[in-house]
Every structure is written in structure tokens, then in C-alpha cells.
Design an enzyme around this catalytic site. Sequence first.
Site, PDB file in Angstrom:
ATOM      1  N   THR A   1      49.971  32.413  38.567  1.00 17.19           N
ATOM      2  CA  THR A   1      50.126  31.511  37.765  1.00 17.19           C
ATOM      3  C   THR A   1      49.217  31.100  36.695  1.00 17.19           C
ATOM      4  O   THR A   1      49.180  30.263  36.138  1.00 17.19           O
ATOM      5  CB  THR A   1      50.286  30.106  38.805  1.00 17.19           C
ATOM      6  OG1 THR A   1      49.189  30.227  39.570  1.00 17.19           O
ATOM      7  CG2 THR A   1      51.493  30.370  39.835  1.00 17.19           C
TER       8      THR A   1
ATOM      9  N   LYS B   1      35.852  25.897  45.876  1.00 19.08           N
ATOM     10  CA  LYS B   1      34.971  27.230  46.153  1.00 19.08           C
ATOM     11  C   LYS B   1      34.029  27.201  45.138  1.00 19.08           C
ATOM     12  O   LYS B   1      34.055  26.784  43.972  1.00 19.08           O
ATOM     13  CB  LYS B   1      36.091  28.181  45.765  1.00 19.08           C
ATOM     14  CG  LYS B   1      37.312  28.413  46.716  1.00 19.08           C
ATOM     15  CD  LYS B   1      38.304  29.426  46.144  1.00 19.08           C
ATOM     16  CE  LYS B   1      39.583  29.098  47.181  1.00 19.08           C
ATOM     17  NZ  LYS B   1      40.712  30.154  46.495  1.00 19.08           N
TER      18      LYS B   1
ATOM     19  N   ARG C   1      41.263  21.297  40.095  1.00 16.62           N
ATOM     20  CA  ARG C   1      41.565  20.682  38.720  1.00 16.62           C
ATOM     21  C   ARG C   1      40.492  19.944  38.417  1.00 16.62           C
ATOM     22  O   ARG C   1      40.194  20.114  37.030  1.00 16.62           O
ATOM     23  CB  ARG C   1      42.909  19.988  39.071  1.00 16.62           C
ATOM     24  CG  ARG C   1      43.669  19.257  37.815  1.00 16.62           C
ATOM     25  CD  ARG C   1      44.704  18.726  38.124  1.00 16.62           C
ATOM     26  NE  ARG C   1      45.609  18.923  39.117  1.00 16.62           N
ATOM     27  CZ  ARG C   1      46.572  18.174  39.753  1.00 16.62           C
ATOM     28  NH1 ARG C   1      46.416  17.039  39.537  1.00 16.62           N
ATOM     29  NH2 ARG C   1      47.158  19.041  40.619  1.00 16.62           N
TER      30      ARG C   1
ATOM     31  N   GLU D   1      41.421  37.793  47.901  1.00 17.87           N
ATOM     32  CA  GLU D   1      41.123  36.655  46.762  1.00 17.87           C
ATOM     33  C   GLU D   1      41.266  37.530  45.434  1.00 17.87           C
ATOM     34  O   GLU D   1      40.986  38.608  45.236  1.00 17.87           O
ATOM     35  CB  GLU D   1      39.775  36.088  46.946  1.00 17.87           C
ATOM     36  CG  GLU D   1      39.635  34.804  47.466  1.00 17.87           C
ATOM     37  CD  GLU D   1      39.896  33.684  46.545  1.00 17.87           C
ATOM     38  OE1 GLU D   1      40.230  34.104  45.276  1.00 17.87           O
ATOM     39  OE2 GLU D   1      39.983  32.644  46.760  1.00 17.87           O
ATOM     40  N   ASP D   2      41.298  36.589  44.370  1.00 16.82           N
ATOM     41  CA  ASP D   2      41.214  37.382  43.013  1.00 16.82           C
ATOM     42  C   ASP D   2      40.192  37.001  42.338  1.00 16.82           C
ATOM     43  O   ASP D   2      39.975  37.352  40.890  1.00 16.82           O
ATOM     44  CB  ASP D   2      42.497  37.202  42.195  1.00 16.82           C
ATOM     45  CG  ASP D   2      42.801  35.881  41.759  1.00 16.82           C
ATOM     46  OD1 ASP D   2      42.514  34.974  42.325  1.00 16.82           O
ATOM     47  OD2 ASP D   2      43.260  35.844  40.514  1.00 16.82           O
TER      48      ASP D   2
ATOM     49  N   SER E   1      44.594  27.638  49.295  1.00 15.61           N
ATOM     50  CA  SER E   1      44.690  27.568  47.785  1.00 15.61           C
ATOM     51  C   SER E   1      43.912  26.231  47.412  1.00 15.61           C
ATOM     52  O   SER E   1      44.099  24.961  48.075  1.00 15.61           O
ATOM     53  CB  SER E   1      46.019  27.439  47.291  1.00 15.61           C
ATOM     54  OG  SER E   1      45.967  27.257  45.897  1.00 15.61           O
ATOM     55  N   ALA E   2      43.367  26.090  46.298  1.00 15.29           N
ATOM     56  CA  ALA E   2      42.559  24.870  45.774  1.00 15.29           C
ATOM     57  C   ALA E   2      43.766  24.067  45.127  1.00 15.29           C
ATOM     58  O   ALA E   2      43.585  22.956  44.657  1.00 15.29           O
ATOM     59  CB  ALA E   2      41.444  25.161  44.658  1.00 15.29           C
ATOM     60  N   SER E   3      44.918  25.014  44.588  1.00 17.50           N
ATOM     61  CA  SER E   3      46.048  24.201  44.028  1.00 17.50           C
ATOM     62  C   SER E   3      46.580  22.928  44.793  1.00 17.50           C
ATOM     63  O   SER E   3      47.030  23.348  45.941  1.00 17.50           O
ATOM     64  CB  SER E   3      47.150  25.212  43.524  1.00 17.50           C
ATOM     65  OG  SER E   3      48.167  24.403  43.128  1.00 17.50           O
TER      66      SER E   3
ATOM     67  N   ASN F   1      49.415  21.963  44.090  1.00 12.53           N
ATOM     68  CA  ASN F   1      50.855  22.321  43.882  1.00 12.53           C
ATOM     69  C   ASN F   1      51.260  23.618  44.679  1.00 12.53           C
ATOM     70  O   ASN F   1      52.305  23.911  44.481  1.00 12.53           O
ATOM     71  CB  ASN F   1      51.116  22.613  42.384  1.00 12.53           C
ATOM     72  CG  ASN F   1      50.721  21.399  41.293  1.00 12.53           C
ATOM     73  OD1 ASN F   1      51.189  20.167  41.827  1.00 12.53           O
ATOM     74  ND2 ASN F   1      49.957  21.348  40.473  1.00 12.53           N
TER      75      ASN F   1
ATOM     76  N   ASP G   1      44.540  33.707  48.856  1.00  7.42           N
ATOM     77  CA  ASP G   1      44.724  32.663  47.966  1.00  7.42           C
ATOM     78  C   ASP G   1      46.001  32.891  47.315  1.00  7.42           C
ATOM     79  O   ASP G   1      46.677  33.789  47.598  1.00  7.42           O
ATOM     80  CB  ASP G   1      43.552  33.110  46.921  1.00  7.42           C
ATOM     81  CG  ASP G   1      43.445  32.349  45.796  1.00  7.42           C
ATOM     82  OD1 ASP G   1      43.520  31.008  46.050  1.00  7.42           O
ATOM     83  OD2 ASP G   1      43.265  32.564  44.596  1.00  7.42           O
ATOM     84  N   LEU G   2      46.415  31.721  46.563  1.00  7.98           N
ATOM     85  CA  LEU G   2      47.699  31.791  45.752  1.00  7.98           C
ATOM     86  C   LEU G   2      47.598  32.427  44.396  1.00  7.98           C
ATOM     87  O   LEU G   2      48.347  33.521  44.220  1.00  7.98           O
ATOM     88  CB  LEU G   2      48.106  30.489  45.867  1.00  7.98           C
ATOM     89  CG  LEU G   2      49.571  30.225  45.191  1.00  7.98           C
ATOM     90  CD1 LEU G   2      50.783  30.986  45.974  1.00  7.98           C
ATOM     91  CD2 LEU G   2      50.132  28.772  45.409  1.00  7.98           C
ATOM     92  N   ASP G   3      47.040  31.701  43.645  1.00  3.70           N
ATOM     93  CA  ASP G   3      47.152  32.100  42.229  1.00  3.70           C
ATOM     94  C   ASP G   3      46.441  33.371  42.064  1.00  3.70           C
ATOM     95  O   ASP G   3      45.053  33.684  42.354  1.00  3.70           O
ATOM     96  CB  ASP G   3      46.474  31.178  41.389  1.00  3.70           C
ATOM     97  CG  ASP G   3      47.208  29.696  41.562  1.00  3.70           C
ATOM     98  OD1 ASP G   3      48.205  29.681  41.907  1.00  3.70           O
ATOM     99  OD2 ASP G   3      46.477  28.683  40.972  1.00  3.70           O
TER     100      ASP G   3
ATOM    101  N   LYS H   1      39.401  29.935  37.379  1.00  5.58           N
ATOM    102  CA  LYS H   1      39.978  30.383  38.662  1.00  5.58           C
ATOM    103  C   LYS H   1      39.311  30.087  39.977  1.00  5.58           C
ATOM    104  O   LYS H   1      38.178  30.086  40.178  1.00  5.58           O
ATOM    105  CB  LYS H   1      40.076  31.995  38.549  1.00  5.58           C
ATOM    106  CG  LYS H   1      41.083  32.507  37.534  1.00  5.58           C
ATOM    107  CD  LYS H   1      41.245  33.977  37.590  1.00  5.58           C
ATOM    108  CE  LYS H   1      42.279  34.485  36.724  1.00  5.58           C
ATOM    109  NZ  LYS H   1      42.398  35.924  36.647  1.00  5.58           N
ATOM    110  N   GLY H   2      40.196  29.660  40.707  1.00  7.54           N
ATOM    111  CA  GLY H   2      39.665  29.307  42.167  1.00  7.54           C
ATOM    112  C   GLY H   2      38.983  28.031  42.507  1.00  7.54           C
ATOM    113  O   GLY H   2      38.473  27.599  43.480  1.00  7.54           O
TER     114      GLY H   2
END
Length: 221
Positions: free
Chosen positions: A18, A146, A50, A170-171, A115-117, A119, A10-12, A46-47
Site C-alpha cells: 500500500t 515505531k 499518520r 517488517e519492511d 500495523s500502525a495503520s 485502516n 507488519d502490513l504495508d 514507512k512504519g
Amino acid sequence: MEEIKGVIFDLDGVICDTAKYHFLAWEKLAGILGVPFTEADNERLKGVSREESLNILLKIGHVTAADSRKKEWAEMKNGWYLEYITKMTEEDILPGAKEFLVRLRREGRKTALASASKNAGIIIDRLGIRELFDYIVDGTMISRAKPDPEVFLAAAGGLKLRAEECIVFEDAKAGVEAAHNAGMRCVGVGDSDQLEAADFRIKDFTDCRIKEFREEDRMEA
């Protein structure tokens, strides 16, 4: 236990933080809408996508709106968020993450970003780490948030690996659930008490080695 051939991130909150920028942008929108919004509320976002994050925010404030207005609000939030992330640099990579990615590639393991982002591409370019991923899945490539496993299954598919050959970092609780729903092992990253379902836990990537994540070392359910 299958050999770990693919490592999916995952990214964030995993590669970089972020979450603080998401919080500031959502908090700004919440203020305009007159919705009370706390850091605890932000944890619920989170996760997830948007659009779903906006729905959660509106539910908190008991706000209803037409889809056209919700789209406008989501774009406003994203505009503020982009202002924050375009100032990111390699210094924003979380401790040990880049070194771990480099080590994995030297070991011959495949790496993917999931990532779900929408961006995600902008962020990893700002961090200067795009070349450390063999495959990238972002929010423009998936339709289900997710804990649906779509994003992780897409990453495994892009790596041409089976789910059981992959492990996810994952976080967020929804991310851990998504990894398990995909049939993958999951490492929870960070101190959140929302990660109790993860198979393994690490504080960060400092001195992290993939061989540490063995079947016999899984956390108790």
C-alpha cells in the site's frame, strides 16, 4: 533459542503493497501545500503513524500550522488513501504471503497483524485474509509510533506469548528497531537498504519456511 510460537506481521510492504497509495495521497497533499515530496521522502514515512508522517512532511517543507489545521490535512490525505485501498483485491497480496500464513497456522503457530495503520482492518478485509490472523493490532489501539515497541508488545500480549517466543516480519527501519526494542527477532522483507539491522532478510515470502530463521543463521551485525 526459544521456539517460535508467534509470528507477527507488519502490513504495508509486508502482506501487501500500500506504500504506493500512501505516496500518491501524501504527494497530492504536498502539492496543495507547496511542499516538494519525493519517493525518497516517502521512505521516511514507512512504519510511522499518520500524524507523525504529516509532521515529517511539514518539516520537509518548513511548514507550521495549528493542530486543528494539521488534523484537517491528515483527514484529507486519509480520504484520498481510502479511495485507493477500497479498490484492492486478493490479487494485491504480495507473493507467497497468504500461502505462508496458511502454512504457519497448519503448523500450529499463532499469527498476529501489527500495523500502525488505522485502516488495517479495511485492507485485510479487502484482501480476504482476516481469518488467517489470531490477533490484530492497528493504529486505533496504540498511542506510540515505531520504533517504540508498543505495537509488537500488544500483538504478543494478544497472542498470550512472551516477546522471545515471537518473530516479526517488517519492511521498514523503524519497524526493525521496534521489534528489537520489544525483544523480538526480526525478518526484513524486501530489497530496501534500510533493513541491515534485521536478524534475517528475505526478498518475499515465496517458498518461505519458519524453520529457516535459526539463531545460527542470523545476519552479521
